[in-house]
Motif scaffolding. Structure first.
Motif, PDB file in Angstrom:
ATOM      1  N   ASP A   1       0.812  -1.219   0.000  1.00 12.28           N
ATOM      2  CA  ASP A   1       0.000   0.000   0.000  1.00 12.28           C
ATOM      3  C   ASP A   1       0.846   1.270   0.000  1.00 12.28           C
ATOM      4  O   ASP A   1       0.313   2.379   0.091  1.00 12.28           O
ATOM      5  N   CYS A   2       2.177   1.112  -0.103  1.00 11.22           N
ATOM      6  CA  CYS A   2       3.040   2.288  -0.151  1.00 11.22           C
ATOM      7  C   CYS A   2       4.402   1.934  -0.747  1.00 11.22           C
ATOM      8  O   CYS A   2       4.846   0.780  -0.668  1.00 11.22           O
ATOM      9  N   LEU A   3       5.018   2.932  -1.329  1.00 11.44           N
ATOM     10  CA  LEU A   3       6.347   2.773  -1.925  1.00 11.44           C
ATOM     11  C   LEU A   3       7.112   4.070  -1.699  1.00 11.44           C
ATOM     12  O   LEU A   3       6.555   5.166  -1.836  1.00 11.44           O
ATOM     13  N   ALA A   4       8.382   3.929  -1.357  1.00  9.95           N
ATOM     14  CA  ALA A   4       9.215   5.108  -1.119  1.00  9.95           C
ATOM     15  C   ALA A   4      10.495   5.033  -1.933  1.00  9.95           C
ATOM     16  O   ALA A   4      10.999   3.940  -2.228  1.00  9.95           O
ATOM     17  N   VAL A   5      10.999   6.195  -2.291  1.00 12.35           N
ATOM     18  CA  VAL A   5      12.298   6.318  -2.955  1.00 12.35           C
ATOM     19  C   VAL A   5      13.236   7.002  -1.969  1.00 12.35           C
ATOM     20  O   VAL A   5      12.936   8.084  -1.453  1.00 12.35           O
ATOM     21  N   PHE A   6      14.368   6.342  -1.699  1.00 14.64           N
ATOM     22  CA  PHE A   6      15.353   6.879  -0.757  1.00 14.64           C
ATOM     23  C   PHE A   6      16.682   7.115  -1.454  1.00 14.64           C
ATOM     24  O   PHE A   6      17.013   6.450  -2.443  1.00 14.64           O
ATOM     25  N   LYS A   7      17.465   8.020  -0.886  1.00 10.79           N
ATOM     26  CA  LYS A   7      18.845   8.186  -1.321  1.00 10.79           C
ATOM     27  C   LYS A   7      19.676   7.057  -0.728  1.00 10.79           C
ATOM     28  O   LYS A   7      19.472   6.657   0.419  1.00 10.79           O
ATOM     29  N   ILE A   8      20.623   6.561  -1.508  1.00  7.46           N
ATOM     30  CA  ILE A   8      21.548   5.557  -1.003  1.00  7.46           C
ATOM     31  C   ILE A   8      22.474   6.216   0.013  1.00  7.46           C
ATOM     32  O   ILE A   8      23.037   7.282  -0.241  1.00  7.46           O
ATOM     33  N   LYS A   9      22.595   5.593   1.165  1.00  5.08           N
ATOM     34  CA  LYS A   9      23.440   6.149   2.228  1.00  5.08           C
ATOM     35  C   LYS A   9      24.898   5.762   1.980  1.00  5.08           C
ATOM     36  O   LYS A   9      25.200   4.598   1.691  1.00  5.08           O
ATOM     37  N   GLU A  10      25.776   6.737   2.103  1.00  3.51           N
ATOM     38  CA  GLU A  10      27.200   6.486   1.920  1.00  3.51           C
ATOM     39  C   GLU A  10      27.818   6.089   3.253  1.00  3.51           C
ATOM     40  O   GLU A  10      27.649   6.771   4.265  1.00  3.51           O
ATOM     41  N   TYR A  11      28.529   4.953   3.254  1.00  5.02           N
ATOM     42  CA  TYR A  11      29.228   4.505   4.446  1.00  5.02           C
ATOM     43  C   TYR A  11      30.730   4.593   4.205  1.00  5.02           C
ATOM     44  O   TYR A  11      31.218   4.276   3.121  1.00  5.02           O
ATOM     45  N   SER A  12      31.456   5.008   5.213  1.00  2.00           N
ATOM     46  CA  SER A  12      32.913   4.963   5.128  1.00  2.00           C
ATOM     47  C   SER A  12      33.373   3.630   5.694  1.00  2.00           C
ATOM     48  O   SER A  12      32.744   3.078   6.608  1.00  2.00           O
ATOM     49  N   SER A  13      34.465   3.106   5.142  1.00  2.00           N
ATOM     50  CA  SER A  13      34.987   1.833   5.625  1.00  2.00           C
ATOM     51  C   SER A  13      35.375   1.982   7.086  1.00  2.00           C
ATOM     52  O   SER A  13      35.974   2.975   7.491  1.00  2.00           O
ATOM     53  N   SER A  14      34.998   0.994   7.888  1.00  2.00           N
ATOM     54  CA  SER A  14      35.260   1.109   9.322  1.00  2.00           C
ATOM     55  C   SER A  14      35.802  -0.192   9.881  1.00  2.00           C
ATOM     56  O   SER A  14      35.587  -1.271   9.340  1.00  2.00           O
ATOM     57  N   THR A  15      36.527  -0.057  10.974  1.00  2.00           N
ATOM     58  CA  THR A  15      36.971  -1.241  11.698  1.00  2.00           C
ATOM     59  C   THR A  15      35.826  -1.704  12.576  1.00  2.00           C
ATOM     60  O   THR A  15      34.923  -0.941  12.897  1.00  2.00           O
ATOM     61  N   ASN A  16      35.866  -2.957  12.970  1.00  2.00           N
ATOM     62  CA  ASN A  16      34.746  -3.503  13.729  1.00  2.00           C
ATOM     63  C   ASN A  16      35.272  -4.418  14.823  1.00  2.00           C
ATOM     64  O   ASN A  16      36.173  -5.221  14.594  1.00  2.00           O
ATOM     65  N   SER A  17      34.742  -4.278  16.013  1.00  2.00           N
ATOM     66  CA  SER A  17      35.087  -5.195  17.090  1.00  2.00           C
ATOM     67  C   SER A  17      34.023  -6.278  17.140  1.00  2.00           C
ATOM     68  O   SER A  17      32.852  -6.022  16.875  1.00  2.00           O
ATOM     69  N   GLY A  18      34.431  -7.474  17.475  1.00  2.00           N
ATOM     70  CA  GLY A  18      33.482  -8.569  17.504  1.00  2.00           C
ATOM     71  C   GLY A  18      33.533  -9.402  16.243  1.00  2.00           C
ATOM     72  O   GLY A  18      34.522  -9.406  15.512  1.00  2.00           O
ATOM     73  N   LEU A  19      32.457 -10.092  15.972  1.00  2.00           N
ATOM     74  CA  LEU A  19      32.385 -10.982  14.828  1.00  2.00           C
ATOM     75  C   LEU A  19      31.907 -10.232  13.584  1.00  2.00           C
ATOM     76  O   LEU A  19      30.953  -9.456  13.648  1.00  2.00           O
ATOM     77  N   GLU A  20      32.587 -10.446  12.464  1.00  2.00           N
ATOM     78  CA  GLU A  20      32.157  -9.908  11.171  1.00  2.00           C
ATOM     79  C   GLU A  20      31.694 -11.065  10.292  1.00  2.00           C
ATOM     80  O   GLU A  20      32.194 -12.181  10.407  1.00  2.00           O
ATOM     81  N   LEU A  21      30.788 -10.779   9.393  1.00  2.00           N
ATOM     82  CA  LEU A  21      30.364 -11.757   8.400  1.00  2.00           C
ATOM     83  C   LEU A  21      30.864 -11.314   7.038  1.00  2.00           C
ATOM     84  O   LEU A  21      30.706 -10.141   6.656  1.00  2.00           O
ATOM     85  N   ALA A  22      31.495 -12.218   6.307  1.00  2.00           N
ATOM     86  CA  ALA A  22      31.968 -11.927   4.951  1.00  2.00           C
ATOM     87  C   ALA A  22      31.206 -12.812   3.973  1.00  2.00           C
ATOM     88  O   ALA A  22      31.064 -14.018   4.196  1.00  2.00           O
ATOM     89  N   LEU A  23      30.718 -12.216   2.902  1.00  2.00           N
ATOM     90  CA  LEU A  23      29.926 -12.944   1.901  1.00  2.00           C
ATOM     91  C   LEU A  23      30.695 -13.009   0.589  1.00  2.00           C
ATOM     92  O   LEU A  23      31.022 -11.982   0.001  1.00  2.00           O
TER      93      LEU A  23
END
Length: 241
Positions: free
Chosen positions: A79-101
C-alpha cells in the motif's frame, strides 16, 4: 498521480546500474519504509494508496492501487512505496564478529542474512564485489527493515581478508564440527556462493575450516541453504561467547 517520468525513474531503479546512476533505491511496505526513515535515510518520494500511513511531516503523494502496481517491484503491490537516497558509508573497523559474503547471488538469501545479522548483533557485513546489491528491491524487502541497522560494505574481499589480524573462519563440508569447537568473540566468518561455496582464492586465506555436521541416517543431503547455514553458525558463535 504518478507522472510518466516518475514511473520511468522508479522502474529503472530495479536495476543496479540505474540505482548507482541516480544514487537512489526503492522500498515498499510501511514497516520497511518506517525503519529506513527512523534510521535517517533521506526520503525523496513517498507514494501511498491510503492516508494516515505515515507522520504528516513526511509529504506523501496519494495514488491509486493501479498506479502503485505500475511502479512496484512486487508481484502483489503493497500500500506504499518510497524512494530513498543511497546512504554512503565509510569503511570502518569492527570489534566482535564480522560476516563476509563471497559471491552470494540470491536476493532472498542476502536479505535474510542481513536480517540475521541484525538479530545476532553483527553490525558489519563485508561483501565481495560480485555479491548481490544490498539495494536490490528484493533484498530490501527481505531485510524487513534490518538494512537500517547493519552496515554492508562491498570491496575486493581477498584484499580485505589479507589485511586483517583476525581469525578467518570458512564454512566447508569437510570442516571441523562447529558444535565441538571453541569459538572466539572476534573473527571473520565467511559464507560462500549458493552453488559453488567459497572460492579457491578466498579458501586459501581461511585460517580455520568449520562445518555443520549431518545427523540424518542416510547422510545424503548435499548442503544447507546459505541463509539457513548462516543462522546456525551465527548462533553457535554467539552461544560460545
Amino acid at each position: 498521480m504518478v507522472s510518466k517520468n516518475q514511473i520511468k525513474l522508479i522502474n529503472s531503479l530495479q536495476q543496479k546500474k540505474y540505482r548507482k546512476l541516480h544514487n537512489l533505491f526503492i522500498a515498499e511496505g510501511k514497516k520497511v519504509i518506517q525503519e529506513l526513515i527512523d534510521a535517517n535515510f533521506s526520503l525523496e518520494h513517498l507514494f501511498v494508496t491510503k492516508t494516515n500511513l505515515f507522520d504528516k511531516k513526511h509529504t506523501a503523494t496519494l495514488i491509486l492501487d493501479s498506479e502503485l502496481k505500475k511502479i512496484s517491484a512486487l508481484t502483489s503491490a503493497n500500500d506504499c512505496l518510497a524512494v530513498f537516497k543511497i546512504k554512503e558509508y565509510s569503511s570502518s573497523t569492527n570489534s566482535g564478529l564480522e560476516l563476509a559474503l563471497d559471491n552470494i547471488k540470491d536476493p532472498g538469501n542476502m536479505g535474510t542474512i542481513i536480517r540475521l545479522c541484525d538479530w545476532f548483533g553483527i553490525s558489519k557485513i563485508v561483501c565481495s564485489e560480485e555479491t548481490v546489491d544490498m539495494y536490490n528491491p528484493k533484498v530490501v524487502q527481505a531485510t524487513m527493515g534490518s538494512l537500517a541497522r547493519v552496515q554492508v560494505e562491498y570491496t575486493n574481499l581477498a584484499n580485505y581478508l589479507k589485511t586483517t589480524d583476525l581469525e578467518i573462519f570458512g564454512t566447508f563440508m569437510e570442516g571441523e564440527n562447529i558444535y565441538k569447537k571453541e569459538l572466539p568473540a572476534n573473527g571473520i566468518l565467511v559464507m560462500g556462493n549458493e552453488a559453488n561455496g567459497i572460492s579457491l582464492e578466498i579458501e586459501n586465506l581461511v585460517t580455520q575450516k568449520i562445518s555443520i555436521p549431518r545427523f540424518g541416517n542416510l547422510q545424503q543431503t548435499e548442503s544447507l541453504n546459505v541463509a539457513t547455514a548462516s543462522a546456525i553458525f551465527l548462533s553457535e558463535f554467539k552461544r560460545s561467547k
